[in-house]
Structures are given as C-alpha cells and as structure tokens.
Write an enzyme that holds these catalytic residues in place. Structure first.
Site, PDB file in Angstrom:
ATOM      1  N   ASP A 156       0.857  -1.179   0.000  1.00  0.00           N
ATOM      2  CA  ASP A 156       0.000   0.000   0.000  1.00  0.00           C
ATOM      3  C   ASP A 156       0.897   1.234   0.000  1.00  0.00           C
ATOM      4  N   ASP A 213       1.194   3.229   3.111  1.00  0.00           N
ATOM      5  CA  ASP A 213       1.969   2.639   4.209  1.00  0.00           C
ATOM      6  C   ASP A 213       3.458   2.557   3.886  1.00  0.00           C
ATOM      7  N   CYS A 248      15.537  19.822 -13.374  1.00  0.00           N
ATOM      8  CA  CYS A 248      15.312  18.692 -14.287  1.00  0.00           C
ATOM      9  C   CYS A 248      14.086  19.004 -15.145  1.00  0.00           C
ATOM     10  N   CYS A 250      13.968  20.895 -18.674  1.00  0.00           N
ATOM     11  CA  CYS A 250      14.147  20.169 -19.939  1.00  0.00           C
ATOM     12  C   CYS A 250      13.152  19.022 -20.055  1.00  0.00           C
ATOM     13  N   CYS A 269      29.185 -13.815  -3.017  1.00  0.00           N
ATOM     14  CA  CYS A 269      27.748 -13.527  -3.093  1.00  0.00           C
ATOM     15  C   CYS A 269      26.984 -14.839  -3.275  1.00  0.00           C
ATOM     16  N   CYS A 303      26.080 -17.177  -0.255  1.00  0.00           N
ATOM     17  CA  CYS A 303      24.915 -16.826   0.558  1.00  0.00           C
ATOM     18  C   CYS A 303      23.631 -16.809  -0.274  1.00  0.00           C
ATOM     19  N   HIS A 304      23.660 -16.165  -1.447  1.00  0.00           N
ATOM     20  CA  HIS A 304      22.403 -15.903  -2.160  1.00  0.00           C
ATOM     21  C   HIS A 304      22.048 -16.936  -3.219  1.00  0.00           C
ATOM     22  N   ARG A 332      24.300  -1.582  -0.324  1.00  0.00           N
ATOM     23  CA  ARG A 332      23.982  -2.955   0.059  1.00  0.00           C
ATOM     24  C   ARG A 332      25.154  -3.887  -0.288  1.00  0.00           C
ATOM     25  N   CYS A 371      27.372  -6.196   2.380  1.00  0.00           N
ATOM     26  CA  CYS A 371      27.520  -7.647   2.284  1.00  0.00           C
ATOM     27  C   CYS A 371      28.996  -8.038   2.186  1.00  0.00           C
TER      28      CYS A 371
HETATM   29  C1  HEC Z   1      27.669 -13.798   4.657  1.00  0.00           C
HETATM   30  C2  HEC Z   1      26.499 -13.881   3.825  1.00  0.00           C
HETATM   31  C3  HEC Z   1      26.350 -12.911   2.668  1.00  0.00           C
HETATM   32  C4  HEC Z   1      27.203 -12.676   1.622  1.00  0.00           C
HETATM   33  C5  HEC Z   1      28.569 -13.282   1.374  1.00  0.00           C
HETATM   34  C6  HEC Z   1      26.538 -11.724   0.761  1.00  0.00           C
HETATM   35  N1  HEC Z   1      25.323 -11.389   1.279  1.00  0.00           N
HETATM   36 FE1  HEC Z   1      23.921 -10.167   0.423  1.00  0.00          FE
HETATM   37  N2  HEC Z   1      22.738 -10.385   2.056  1.00  0.00           N
HETATM   38  C7  HEC Z   1      23.012 -11.163   3.164  1.00  0.00           C
HETATM   39  C8  HEC Z   1      21.937 -11.045   4.123  1.00  0.00           C
HETATM   40  C9  HEC Z   1      21.859 -11.762   5.466  1.00  0.00           C
HETATM   41  C10 HEC Z   1      20.995 -10.152   3.559  1.00  0.00           C
HETATM   42  C11 HEC Z   1      19.659  -9.707   4.151  1.00  0.00           C
HETATM   43  C12 HEC Z   1      18.616 -10.753   3.860  1.00  0.00           C
HETATM   44  C13 HEC Z   1      18.337 -10.873   2.382  1.00  0.00           C
HETATM   45  O1  HEC Z   1      17.689  -9.980   1.793  1.00  0.00           O
HETATM   46  O2  HEC Z   1      18.827 -11.837   1.748  1.00  0.00           O
HETATM   47  C14 HEC Z   1      21.523  -9.773   2.258  1.00  0.00           C
HETATM   48  C15 HEC Z   1      20.862  -8.925   1.354  1.00  0.00           C
HETATM   49  C16 HEC Z   1      21.314  -8.621   0.085  1.00  0.00           C
HETATM   50  C17 HEC Z   1      20.573  -7.823  -0.871  1.00  0.00           C
HETATM   51  C18 HEC Z   1      19.215  -7.180  -0.643  1.00  0.00           C
HETATM   52  C19 HEC Z   1      18.124  -8.047  -1.172  1.00  0.00           C
HETATM   53  C20 HEC Z   1      16.757  -7.458  -0.974  1.00  0.00           C
HETATM   54  O3  HEC Z   1      15.795  -8.016  -1.536  1.00  0.00           O
HETATM   55  O4  HEC Z   1      16.610  -6.452  -0.280  1.00  0.00           O
HETATM   56  C21 HEC Z   1      21.334  -7.766  -2.009  1.00  0.00           C
HETATM   57  C22 HEC Z   1      20.991  -7.041  -3.287  1.00  0.00           C
HETATM   58  C23 HEC Z   1      22.541  -8.528  -1.742  1.00  0.00           C
HETATM   59  N3  HEC Z   1      22.492  -9.035  -0.469  1.00  0.00           N
HETATM   60  C24 HEC Z   1      23.566  -8.712  -2.657  1.00  0.00           C
HETATM   61  C25 HEC Z   1      24.782  -9.334  -2.361  1.00  0.00           C
HETATM   62  C26 HEC Z   1      25.918  -9.349  -3.254  1.00  0.00           C
HETATM   63  C27 HEC Z   1      25.945  -8.739  -4.636  1.00  0.00           C
HETATM   64  C28 HEC Z   1      26.921 -10.013  -2.600  1.00  0.00           C
HETATM   65  C29 HEC Z   1      28.342 -10.192  -2.992  1.00  0.00           C
HETATM   66  C30 HEC Z   1      29.066  -9.006  -3.308  1.00  0.00           C
HETATM   67  C31 HEC Z   1      26.390 -10.460  -1.330  1.00  0.00           C
HETATM   68  N4  HEC Z   1      25.095 -10.006  -1.213  1.00  0.00           N
HETATM   69  C32 HEC Z   1      27.076 -11.222  -0.409  1.00  0.00           C
HETATM   70  C33 HEC Z   1      24.112 -11.975   3.335  1.00  0.00           C
HETATM   71  C34 HEC Z   1      25.187 -12.071   2.465  1.00  0.00           C
HETATM   72  C1  HEC Z   2      19.536  21.239 -20.155  1.00  0.00           C
HETATM   73  C2  HEC Z   2      18.555  20.220 -20.322  1.00  0.00           C
HETATM   74  C3  HEC Z   2      18.450  19.109 -19.287  1.00  0.00           C
HETATM   75  C4  HEC Z   2      18.401  19.168 -17.924  1.00  0.00           C
HETATM   76  C5  HEC Z   2      18.457  20.386 -17.031  1.00  0.00           C
HETATM   77  C6  HEC Z   2      18.270  17.807 -17.468  1.00  0.00           C
HETATM   78  N1  HEC Z   2      18.250  16.943 -18.522  1.00  0.00           N
HETATM   79 FE1  HEC Z   2      17.976  14.951 -18.465  1.00  0.00          FE
HETATM   80  N2  HEC Z   2      18.089  14.815 -20.510  1.00  0.00           N
HETATM   81  C7  HEC Z   2      18.267  15.919 -21.337  1.00  0.00           C
HETATM   82  C8  HEC Z   2      18.308  15.442 -22.709  1.00  0.00           C
HETATM   83  C9  HEC Z   2      18.524  16.312 -23.962  1.00  0.00           C
HETATM   84  C10 HEC Z   2      18.155  14.025 -22.659  1.00  0.00           C
HETATM   85  C11 HEC Z   2      18.153  13.024 -23.830  1.00  0.00           C
HETATM   86  C12 HEC Z   2      19.561  12.747 -24.319  1.00  0.00           C
HETATM   87  C13 HEC Z   2      20.364  11.995 -23.322  1.00  0.00           C
HETATM   88  O1  HEC Z   2      20.037  10.857 -22.999  1.00  0.00           O
HETATM   89  O2  HEC Z   2      21.365  12.555 -22.831  1.00  0.00           O
HETATM   90  C14 HEC Z   2      18.014  13.676 -21.264  1.00  0.00           C
HETATM   91  C15 HEC Z   2      17.841  12.378 -20.790  1.00  0.00           C
HETATM   92  C16 HEC Z   2      17.690  12.041 -19.437  1.00  0.00           C
HETATM   93  C17 HEC Z   2      17.523  10.703 -18.938  1.00  0.00           C
HETATM   94  C18 HEC Z   2      17.348   9.438 -19.757  1.00  0.00           C
HETATM   95  C19 HEC Z   2      18.611   8.952 -20.337  1.00  0.00           C
HETATM   96  C20 HEC Z   2      18.372   7.667 -21.128  1.00  0.00           C
HETATM   97  O3  HEC Z   2      19.316   6.977 -21.335  1.00  0.00           O
HETATM   98  O4  HEC Z   2      17.225   7.393 -21.517  1.00  0.00           O
HETATM   99  C21 HEC Z   2      17.448  10.799 -17.557  1.00  0.00           C
HETATM  100  C22 HEC Z   2      17.268   9.632 -16.563  1.00  0.00           C
HETATM  101  C23 HEC Z   2      17.557  12.193 -17.232  1.00  0.00           C
HETATM  102  N3  HEC Z   2      17.717  12.917 -18.383  1.00  0.00           N
HETATM  103  C24 HEC Z   2      17.484  12.669 -15.936  1.00  0.00           C
HETATM  104  C25 HEC Z   2      17.636  14.008 -15.601  1.00  0.00           C
HETATM  105  C26 HEC Z   2      17.571  14.471 -14.228  1.00  0.00           C
HETATM  106  C27 HEC Z   2      17.289  13.581 -13.002  1.00  0.00           C
HETATM  107  C28 HEC Z   2      17.813  15.811 -14.260  1.00  0.00           C
HETATM  108  C29 HEC Z   2      17.953  16.745 -13.115  1.00  0.00           C
HETATM  109  C30 HEC Z   2      18.860  16.362 -12.059  1.00  0.00           C
HETATM  110  C31 HEC Z   2      17.977  16.183 -15.668  1.00  0.00           C
HETATM  111  N4  HEC Z   2      17.871  15.047 -16.437  1.00  0.00           N
HETATM  112  C32 HEC Z   2      18.211  17.442 -16.120  1.00  0.00           C
HETATM  113  C33 HEC Z   2      18.362  17.228 -20.968  1.00  0.00           C
HETATM  114  C34 HEC Z   2      18.345  17.714 -19.652  1.00  0.00           C
END
Ligand code: HEC
Ligand code: HEC
Ligand code: HEC
Lengths: 143, 277
Positions: free
Chosen positions: B66, B69, B94, B97, B193, B196-197, B234, B238
C-alpha cells in the site's frame, strides 16, 4: 609440561585427512568457554549451525548441518581439523577457516570494510580458543 | 567428494535444498507483480528466481502493498520536489528540460545499467551527469538522500515492468567482470555472493532469512536504517560482512557487479521502492 607449551602457528598446522591429532595450544580445552565462543565473537558458529544444547540462545542458523551428535560422528582430532580449517575436510565448503592467516582475497580490517594493514594477520580464533570449541563439540552426544 | 557421516542425517536444510520463500502474491493497487519466474538461461545455478519480497515477514511485506503505508514514498515525494527545484549555475531544474516530468523515464530503470559510448552507466551516473554538465550544479553523493530519492522516483516509473537488462554486445565484458566478482570468495570468511544468495537462499543465517539478493526493488527502504538504501551500499555491507576490503560506491567494480546482479533478476517485475526489515 602444559604450562610451558608453545602454540602451533596457523602456518605450521599438519592435517591428516582433514584432522589434527594434537592440541594446537598444547593445553586441554575449556568446554564452557567453547560454548560461549559458539555464540559470539569470531566464533559465532550458531550463525550457521543449530545446537540443541545451546537452545537458550536465540537465532540458530541453517547454512550448516545441526551439530547435535557431532561428538559421536567425529573424533576429537577430526573436530579440531574441521574447526581449524574445514576446507581440509570438506572441499570448497562455505564454512570459514578459523585457524588460517593467509591466502585471502581482499582481506579486510575486521568488519570495517577497510583494507587489512601491515599488522600480522590474526586467525579468527586463537589456538586455545580452537581447543575450547573442540572441547565443547566432543560433549555433543546423541541422547 | 566423499559422503560425510552427517550427510545422511542432516541433508534436509542444506544448501540449495531448502525452499523457504513463502507463496504470497505481491499486489499493489490491485495490480499483481511477478515475484517468481523461471531463471534466465544466463543464471546457470538457479532454476527459479524470486524477489526478495518473498522472503520477508508478512508485516514487512504488507508495508510494500500500500503506497500510503510504504515509508519510501515520502522520499519519492522529496525526489519530485528535487526534480522541480532549480539548482546550479545554469538556473535550470530537471523539469526545465524534462517537461513531461519523471514519466518521461517509463521503462528506463528496467533496462539499467546499460552501456553508453563504451562506458557502463548506472542511474546515479545519468543523474549526476545532468546535474554537473547541463545544470552546472554540484554532483550528489552516491548514497545520499537526494540522490537515492531521485533514483527511486525514476525507478518507480518502471514499477510493474519486467527487468530486461541487456548482457550481450557491448555489455558483455562488463557483465563477465561482474560475474567474476559475484563468484569470488572475499575476505577472511572467504564467502562469495553466491555462497549466501545462490547456495543458501531460504536458509537462516543467524537472525537473517537469506534471499537470492535481487535488486529489482532498489533503492529499498530499510526499516532498521529508516532511509533509502542504494544498491552499492547494500553490496558494500555484504562484502564488509565477509571481513573483506570492500569496493567503493560508484566504482567500476560495483557498476559491473550491479549489471550482473540486475541481469539475474531479468523477468521479475521492478518493485522500486521496496521495503525491507
Ligand atoms: C555472509 C552472507 C552474505 C554474503 C557473502 C553476501 N550477502 Fe547479500 N545479504 C546477506 C543477508 C543476510 C541479507 C539480508 C537478507 C536478504 O535480503 O537476503 C543480504 C541482502 C542482500 C541484498 C538485498 C536483497 C533485498 O531483496 O533487499 C542484495 C541485493 C545482496 N544481499 C547482494 C549481495 C551481493 C551482490 C553479494 C556479494 C558481493 C552479497 N550479497 C554477499 C548476506 C550475504
Ligand atoms: C539542459 C537540459 C536538461 C536538464 C536540465 C536535465 N536533462 Fe535529463 N536529458 C536531457 C536530454 C537532452 C536528454 C536526452 C539525451 C540523453 O540521454 O542525454 C536527457 C535524458 C535524461 C535521462 C534518460 C537517459 C536515457 O538513457 O534514456 C534521464 C534519466 C535524465 N535525463 C534525468 C535528468 C535528471 C534527473 C535531471 C535533473 C537532475 C535532468 N535530467 C536534467 C536534458 C536535460
Ligand atoms: C558460514 C557458515 C558456517 C559457519 C560460520 C560455521 N560453519 Fe561449521 N559447517 C558449515 C557447513 C556448510 C558445513 C558442512 C560441511 C560441508 O560444506 O560439506 C559445516 C560443518 C561443520 C561440522 C561437521 C558437521 C557435523 O556436525 O557432522 C562441524 C563439527 C562444524 N561445522 C563446526 C563449526 C564450528 C565449531 C563453528 C564455529 C567455530 C562453525 N562450524 C562455523 C558452515 C559453517
């Protein structure tokens, strides 16, 4: 004598079929301290294992097998080998090596996420702590 | 490998055997989400992939069902304010543009990260590039509240669309690098990773119920930290928990890892912003 015993260094440990025959500290283990190490600090074994004898503690893990009856299944030498470096007994296991100081990838400074410095690498458990944990494990008998 | 004595007695509950995610259906505003589907072919060691939502308690799950919430929505609103706020030397927002509002970015999140001009780009890169190069504003910190609010706002536009991250062509070398990181056993605990996962999802590790570590709900609102958590934050947590030196947020390593991990969720619906314990 026990009092003058010198600990075997992590790099000098001799494994036979994954087991270590003699005490790493040269001293007997203290099962009560071993039980405490199962729960906290660098041991934290129940993060992965459940142990009925420690059922007063919350949150036992399921990553490793339950340790009930481990003292029946394994000799003291086997248990010492498993705790010191489980990879010697179980090829590729996820269980960490608790008495090992080299061969790590991107070793950190404990749980800080920072690199380990120039200091000598300490094993997760000391020689005496390994003995304490082993002394506790041998008490885990079925029935 | 030999059969060890405990195996006969203790095989239940072992790696890969437990299937402890629940079978609830995630439904938001009457729309059902895909939280379980066949693993894409490039995820070699899983047959089914699950959203992290399926591993959470009913109480935490309900918060995501929800929008009133869902505590993350306050941050999404802040993201909307930031979208309209003028900042930087050029006197632009942002919205100056992107006159169509964040709705211009429907579907973008589902395909990120992607390769642009030979570089692997994640959402934080797109946002900061625009702030710095077109607005003349200061870059935001990777896991800062403003940055993650904007990432969540843009991500929300893809909610309910399946993840479909490209892993071939120019993306391939980055994906390979991310995969290598995913399977490397880091730190003094020597855990990857996958340990664990992949090997242990569904199992408890201490008080935590391990999921498959999917990122289709990121940034997630974490009740424990009362804020939005970035993907790289995250990952860092980990890796730190393996007693390893982590990579930096925004590093090439974490971008590659993000591509690889995102691709493991291909086929699951985007849930951004999800709620976690
Ligand atoms: C020692 C065990 C361990 C290892 C190694 C580990 N993790 Fe985790 N990870 C956890 C635990 C515990 C959580 C919290 C519970 C969950 O969401 O699985 C977590 C959560 C996560 C989450 C959040 C998932 C969610 O749905 O919110 C991500 C993303 C993640 N791990 C990625 C990684 C990656 C990428 C690596 C390696 C670089 C890694 N973890 C290595 C234990 C581990
Ligand atoms: C001066 C103009 C300008 C401003 C200010 C601007 N953008 Fe953009 N943005 C662009 C243009 C032009 C593109 C399309 C070309 C590109 O991908 O670079 C774009 C594309 C993007 C994309 C999509 C890129 C993709 O690969 O599809 C994202 C996400 C984005 N803008 C986020 C932002 C956010 C968040 C901000 C403010 C923090 C911001 N932009 C401010 C001009 C602007
Ligand atoms: C990260 C998870 C993890 C941690 C932490 C861990 N273990 Fe293990 N342990 C395992 C796994 C998995 C196995 C099964 C061996 C295999 O992989 O084939 C195992 C096997 C064992 C066994 C042999 C199984 C039996 O009972 O027959 C013992 C004994 C054991 N561990 C003791 C310990 C002790 C003592 C500690 C702490 C000092 C500990 N473990 C910490 C994962 C772990």
């Amino acid at each position: 004598t026990a009092a003058s015993a010198e600990a075997v260094k992590p790099t000098q440990v001799v494994f036979e079929d994954g087991a270590i025959s003699a005490s790493l500290s040269g001293m007997p283990g203290d099962a009560a301290n071993g039980a405490a190490l199962m729960n906290k600090g660098s041991g934290n074994c129940i993060a992965c294992h459940s142990v009925s004898a420690l059922s007063d503690l919350p949150f036992h893990g399921e990553v490793g097998p339950p340790l009930d009856g481990a003292g029946d299944r394994w000799s003291e030498a086997d248990l010492r080998g498993i705790v010191a470096d489980a990879k010697m007994m179980f090829d590729g296991t996820v269980m960490p090596s608790f008495y090992k100081t080299s061969g790590f990838t991107r070793l950190g400074d404990a749980y800080t996420g920072k690199a380990h410095g120039e200091d000598e690498v300490q094993p997760l458990l000391t020689a005496q702590e390994i003995e304490d944990v082993v002394a506790f494990l041998v008490t885990l008998k079925d029935e | 490998m030999n059969l060890k004595p405990w195996m006969a007695a203790a095989f239940v509950g072992m790696a890969g055997v437990a299937i402890a995610q629940d079978d609830s259906t995630l439904s938001i505003d009457g729309e059902d989400f895909v939280t379980e589907t066949a693993a894409p072919a490039h995820v070699e060691n899983l047959s089914t992939i699950y959203s992290g939502w399926r591993f959470r308690t009913p109480e935490t799950q309900a918060l995501q069902e929800d929008d009133f919430d869902n505590p993350a929505m306050i941050f999404v609103d802040q993201g909307m304010d930031l979208f309209n706020a003028v900042d930087g030397a050029e006197g632009k927002s942002c919205a100056s543009c992107h006159k169509g509002g964040p709705e211009e970015f429907v579907g973008l999140h589902a395909t990120m990260p992607k390769v642009v001009d030979g570089k692997l780009i994640v959402m934080e890169d797109l946002i900061n590039t625009h702030r710095v190069e077109v607005m003349g504003a200061e870059p935001w910190k990777w896991s800062g509240a403003d940055m993650q609010a904007m990432v969540a706002l843009i991500g929300l536009q893809s909610r309910g669309m399946p993840m479909e991250v490209a892993i071939d062509g120019e993306a391939a070398p980055f994906w390979e690098k991310g995969k290598e990181i995913y399977y490397t056993r880091y730190g003094q605990l020597e855990l990857s990773c996958s340990n664990c996962h992949e090997d242990n999802y569904g199992n408890m590790i201490r008080a935590d119920h391990l999921s498959q570590g999917m990122i289709n709900g990121f940034p997630t609102y974490r009740l424990k930290q009362a804020k939005l958590i970035s993907r790289h934050n995250r990952f860092r947590g980990c890796i730190r928990d393996t007693r390893a030196e982590t990579f930096a947020e925004g590093s090439d390593e974490f971008k590659a890892l993000e591509l690889y991990v995102a691709s493991r969720a291909n086929g699951l619906d985007v849930e951004t912003p999800a709620v976690r314990q």
